[in-house]
Enzyme design. Sequence first.
Site, PDB file in Angstrom:
ATOM      1  CG  HIS A  16       2.238  18.107  -8.891  1.00  0.00           C
ATOM      2  ND1 HIS A  16       0.913  17.781  -9.084  1.00  0.00           N
ATOM      3  CD2 HIS A  16       2.283  18.743  -7.695  1.00  0.00           C
ATOM      4  CE1 HIS A  16       0.199  18.196  -8.053  1.00  0.00           C
ATOM      5  NE2 HIS A  16       1.010  18.782  -7.193  1.00  0.00           N
ATOM      6  CG  HIS A  18       2.630  22.427  -4.022  1.00  0.00           C
ATOM      7  ND1 HIS A  18       1.398  22.985  -4.203  1.00  0.00           N
ATOM      8  CD2 HIS A  18       2.486  21.106  -4.271  1.00  0.00           C
ATOM      9  CE1 HIS A  18       0.523  22.040  -4.523  1.00  0.00           C
ATOM     10  NE2 HIS A  18       1.155  20.881  -4.584  1.00  0.00           N
ATOM     11  CG  LEU A  19       8.368  26.167  -7.024  1.00  0.00           C
ATOM     12  CD1 LEU A  19       8.844  26.941  -8.263  1.00  0.00           C
ATOM     13  CD2 LEU A  19       9.518  25.365  -6.429  1.00  0.00           C
ATOM     14  NE  ARG A  20       3.755  25.413   0.185  1.00  0.00           N
ATOM     15  CZ  ARG A  20       2.811  24.532  -0.030  1.00  0.00           C
ATOM     16  NH1 ARG A  20       1.923  24.694  -0.977  1.00  0.00           N
ATOM     17  NH2 ARG A  20       2.713  23.456   0.723  1.00  0.00           N
ATOM     18  CE  LYS A 102      -3.809  19.965  -9.094  1.00  0.00           C
ATOM     19  NZ  LYS A 102      -2.824  20.048  -8.026  1.00  0.00           N
ATOM     20  CG  HIS A 139      -6.159  17.161  -5.532  1.00  0.00           C
ATOM     21  ND1 HIS A 139      -5.001  17.294  -4.805  1.00  0.00           N
ATOM     22  CD2 HIS A 139      -6.970  16.372  -4.780  1.00  0.00           C
ATOM     23  CE1 HIS A 139      -5.105  16.633  -3.658  1.00  0.00           C
ATOM     24  NE2 HIS A 139      -6.307  16.058  -3.622  1.00  0.00           N
ATOM     25  CG  HIS A 177      -0.883  14.171  -6.342  1.00  0.00           C
ATOM     26  ND1 HIS A 177      -2.241  13.925  -6.390  1.00  0.00           N
ATOM     27  CD2 HIS A 177      -0.771  15.509  -6.168  1.00  0.00           C
ATOM     28  CE1 HIS A 177      -2.895  15.059  -6.222  1.00  0.00           C
ATOM     29  NE2 HIS A 177      -2.033  16.040  -6.103  1.00  0.00           N
ATOM     30  CG  LEU A 222      -4.624  15.446   1.818  1.00  0.00           C
ATOM     31  CD1 LEU A 222      -5.502  16.666   2.073  1.00  0.00           C
ATOM     32  CD2 LEU A 222      -5.427  14.162   2.042  1.00  0.00           C
ATOM     33  CG  ASP A 250       2.107  16.855  -4.381  1.00  0.00           C
ATOM     34  OD1 ASP A 250       1.982  18.084  -4.536  1.00  0.00           O
ATOM     35  OD2 ASP A 250       1.276  16.180  -3.726  1.00  0.00           O
TER      36      ASP A 250
HETATM   37  O1  DOR Z   1      -0.249  17.085   0.471  1.00  0.00           O
HETATM   38  C1  DOR Z   1      -0.534  17.991  -0.275  1.00  0.00           C
HETATM   39  N1  DOR Z   1      -0.010  19.232  -0.113  1.00  0.00           N
HETATM   40  N2  DOR Z   1      -1.414  17.786  -1.256  1.00  0.00           N
HETATM   41  C2  DOR Z   1      -1.869  18.780  -2.028  1.00  0.00           C
HETATM   42  O2  DOR Z   1      -2.674  18.509  -2.866  1.00  0.00           O
HETATM   43  C3  DOR Z   1      -1.458  20.175  -1.757  1.00  0.00           C
HETATM   44  C4  DOR Z   1      -0.172  20.239  -1.106  1.00  0.00           C
HETATM   45  C5  DOR Z   1       0.144  21.599  -0.520  1.00  0.00           C
HETATM   46  O3  DOR Z   1      -0.050  22.599  -1.227  1.00  0.00           O
HETATM   47  O4  DOR Z   1       0.618  21.663   0.607  1.00  0.00           O
HETATM   48 ZN    ZN Z   2       0.360  19.114  -5.261  1.00  0.00          ZN
END
Ligand code: DOR
Ligand code: ZN
Length: 346
Positions: A16, A18-20, A102, A139, A177, A222, A250
């Site tokens: 899990h 987030h690479l943006r 997702k 989520h 998470h 989150l 995460d």
């Molecule tokens: O804290 C978080 N950041 N929770 C998420 O579910 C998304 C993530 C984000 O993309 O920044």
């Molecule tokens: Zn996430």
Amino acid sequence: MNTPSSLTLRRPDDWHVHLRDGAMLAAVIAATARDFSRAIVMPNLKPPVTTAALAAAYRERIRALVPSDCDFTPLMTCYLTDTVDPADLRAGHADGVFTAAKLYPAGATTNSEAGVTELARIARVLETMEAIGMPLLVHGEVVDGAVDVFDREAVFIERVLAPLRGRHPALKIVLEHVTTREGVAFVREAAGPVGATITPHHLLINRNAMFAGGIRPHMYCLPVAKREIHRLALREAACSGDPRFFLGTDSAPHLRSLKEHDCGCAGVFNAPSALACYAQVFAEERALDRLEAFASLNGPAFYGLPPNERRVTLECCEDFATPDLPVDGEAVRVFRPAGALRWRVT
Ligand code: DOR
Ligand code: ZN
């Protein structure tokens, strides 16, 4: 048993992350590609990755930025919306573009506005996924403003996840998470294929960390960190060897200016320190002999993929430094525990 001063394991995967995209992707990709062989890449871009074509294009943008000395495979996910096309999902899965999909309840977190408003709207999609063995990554928080933010995961399990499990008994589900003992108990006791990822930060901090001497925006994510009893339940689950629990950082980078803000973004960026943090937790729990299962075996087994053959070595150190990562003339703060970080990847 004394704590060993170094440890070699199969290379982990991050189930899990987030690479943006764009400059942020260029800045963060090396940290993940260096320490992990594969990663499940979250689709909450703007606009979100809702089709196989968008996912294939995003995968190319990631591949183009992986440093040439890293052997790294991005595994792509589909962002579910009320109108996602089950045929495209099925074809994307068959073509090896989509590994999973997702579920963001609409409004639950960063870039989730286009998420699912009601599960009934995606019943056909869920049937398709159940039939083809495609994991649903969840989520797990309700968006009901009447529910206390610290209770949103537990209420989600009761209202949404348990009934979903009943309706689709063969659907592979990952509670992403997980942050509560209720979440841990659900995963342990659920019939059928259910797993959960656990982040380094939820193993290392409880909710006090957000308010230590003042408001600490870099500790805000989150689902939000919970009470100490929940952190202890997560540690127990991660270190237990139970194959349902596996590594998912995460890691979610945001610019410092957007974290240290009137309305700061949710997300903890931990990719550079994640493996060190996990090793520290397992060492503290005298469970280093179970780190490989959590980090490198349980996830592949759940996803039906072979474990990695290459190895990684971690060693003890005085204090692993975690400088800010520069991005576009700005910076992203790297997560670290309150005291020394006594492990590093060699
Ligand atoms: O804290 C978080 N950041 N929770 C998420 O579910 C998304 C993530 C984000 O993309 O920044
Ligand atoms: Zn996430």
